[in-house]
Design a protein around this motif. Sequence first.
Motif, short mmCIF file in Angstrom:
data_model
loop_
_atom_site.label_atom_id
_atom_site.label_comp_id
_atom_site.label_asym_id
_atom_site.label_seq_id
_atom_site.Cartn_x
_atom_site.Cartn_y
_atom_site.Cartn_z
N ARG A 42 0.83 -1.21 0.00
CA ARG A 42 0.00 0.00 0.00
C ARG A 42 0.86 1.26 0.00
NH1 ARG A 42 -4.31 -2.22 4.34
NH2 ARG A 42 -5.66 -3.33 2.90
N THR A 43 2.02 1.20 0.66
CA THR A 43 2.93 2.34 0.66
C THR A 43 3.44 2.59 -0.75
OG1 THR A 43 3.61 1.86 2.92
CG2 THR A 43 5.09 3.24 1.62
N PHE A 44 3.83 1.52 -1.46
CA PHE A 44 4.28 1.67 -2.84
C PHE A 44 3.16 2.20 -3.73
CE2 PHE A 44 7.85 -0.87 -1.50
CZ PHE A 44 8.87 -0.51 -2.36
N LEU A 45 1.93 1.73 -3.49
CA LEU A 45 0.78 2.22 -4.26
C LEU A 45 0.57 3.72 -4.02
CD1 LEU A 45 -1.85 -0.62 -3.81
CD2 LEU A 45 -1.13 0.35 -5.98
N ARG A 46 0.68 4.12 -2.74
CA ARG A 46 0.49 5.54 -2.41
C ARG A 46 1.56 6.40 -3.07
NH1 ARG A 46 2.99 8.16 1.16
NH2 ARG A 46 3.57 6.35 2.41
N LYS A 47 2.80 5.92 -3.07
CA LYS A 47 3.89 6.67 -3.71
C LYS A 47 3.65 6.81 -5.20
CE LYS A 47 7.49 5.60 -0.36
NZ LYS A 47 8.73 4.86 -0.10
N ALA A 48 3.15 5.75 -5.83
CA ALA A 48 2.84 5.81 -7.26
C ALA A 48 1.71 6.80 -7.52
CB ALA A 48 2.47 4.42 -7.78
N GLU A 49 0.68 6.76 -6.68
CA GLU A 49 -0.45 7.70 -6.82
C GLU A 49 0.02 9.15 -6.69
OE1 GLU A 49 -3.67 7.35 -7.42
OE2 GLU A 49 -3.94 5.17 -7.31
N GLU A 50 0.89 9.40 -5.70
CA GLU A 50 1.40 10.76 -5.48
C GLU A 50 2.26 11.21 -6.65
OE1 GLU A 50 3.36 10.48 -1.72
OE2 GLU A 50 1.49 10.55 -0.58
N ALA A 51 3.05 10.30 -7.20
CA ALA A 51 3.90 10.65 -8.34
C ALA A 51 3.04 10.98 -9.57
CB ALA A 51 4.86 9.51 -8.65
N ILE A 52 1.96 10.23 -9.75
CA ILE A 52 1.05 10.50 -10.88
C ILE A 52 0.37 11.84 -10.67
CG2 ILE A 52 -1.08 9.76 -12.00
CD1 ILE A 52 -0.14 6.84 -11.45
N ALA A 53 -0.05 12.10 -9.43
CA ALA A 53 -0.75 13.36 -9.13
C ALA A 53 0.17 14.56 -9.30
CB ALA A 53 -1.30 13.31 -7.71
N SER A 54 1.47 14.37 -9.07
CA SER A 54 2.41 15.49 -9.22
C SER A 54 2.59 15.88 -10.68
CB SER A 54 3.76 15.14 -8.60
OG SER A 54 4.44 14.19 -9.41
N GLY A 55 2.31 14.95 -11.59
CA GLY A 55 2.40 15.25 -13.02
C GLY A 55 3.78 15.06 -13.60
N GLU A 56 4.72 14.55 -12.82
CA GLU A 56 6.07 14.30 -13.33
C GLU A 56 6.12 12.88 -13.89
OE1 GLU A 56 9.06 15.14 -10.41
OE2 GLU A 56 7.89 16.81 -9.62
N LYS A 57 6.31 12.78 -15.20
CA LYS A 57 6.26 11.48 -15.86
C LYS A 57 7.41 10.57 -15.42
CE LYS A 57 5.09 9.21 -20.09
NZ LYS A 57 4.13 9.34 -21.13
N ASP A 58 8.60 11.14 -15.27
CA ASP A 58 9.75 10.32 -14.88
C ASP A 58 9.57 9.73 -13.48
OD1 ASP A 58 10.97 10.87 -17.27
OD2 ASP A 58 12.15 12.55 -16.49
N ALA A 59 9.11 10.56 -12.56
CA ALA A 59 8.89 10.09 -11.19
C ALA A 59 7.77 9.04 -11.15
CB ALA A 59 8.53 11.26 -10.27
N ALA A 60 6.73 9.27 -11.92
CA ALA A 60 5.60 8.34 -11.96
C ALA A 60 6.04 7.00 -12.55
CB ALA A 60 4.46 8.92 -12.77
#
Length: 100
Positions: A42-60
């Motif tokens: 769930r932590t990894f899922l949350r990090k992925a969700e936050e990266a997508i929400a930030s709009g940075e493709k590389d981080a996502a």
Amino acid sequence: MKFEQTNPKETDYMANTPQAKKRARQNEARFQVNKARRSRIRTFLRKAEEAIASGEKDAATAALRALQPELMRGVSKGVFHKNTAARKMSRLSSRVKAIA
């Protein structure tokens, strides 16, 4: 004297046979391991969700690549169903692709 009424269904199950006692210990141990694994995923899922929400493709993309093996490990260990993991990966990857 006042006696407190207890519902037998509310009390904890107490094993009677040695085998049932051992199974109860094993169940508790597996529960703790699975709980930790589920939390980690769930932590990894949350990090992925936050990266997508930030709009940075590389981080996502990086977060999604880190998530994928964790999610599949959860499937192989029986924490998540195979289709659940596939659905999550599919939806997240399509959201990552949609980032301009």
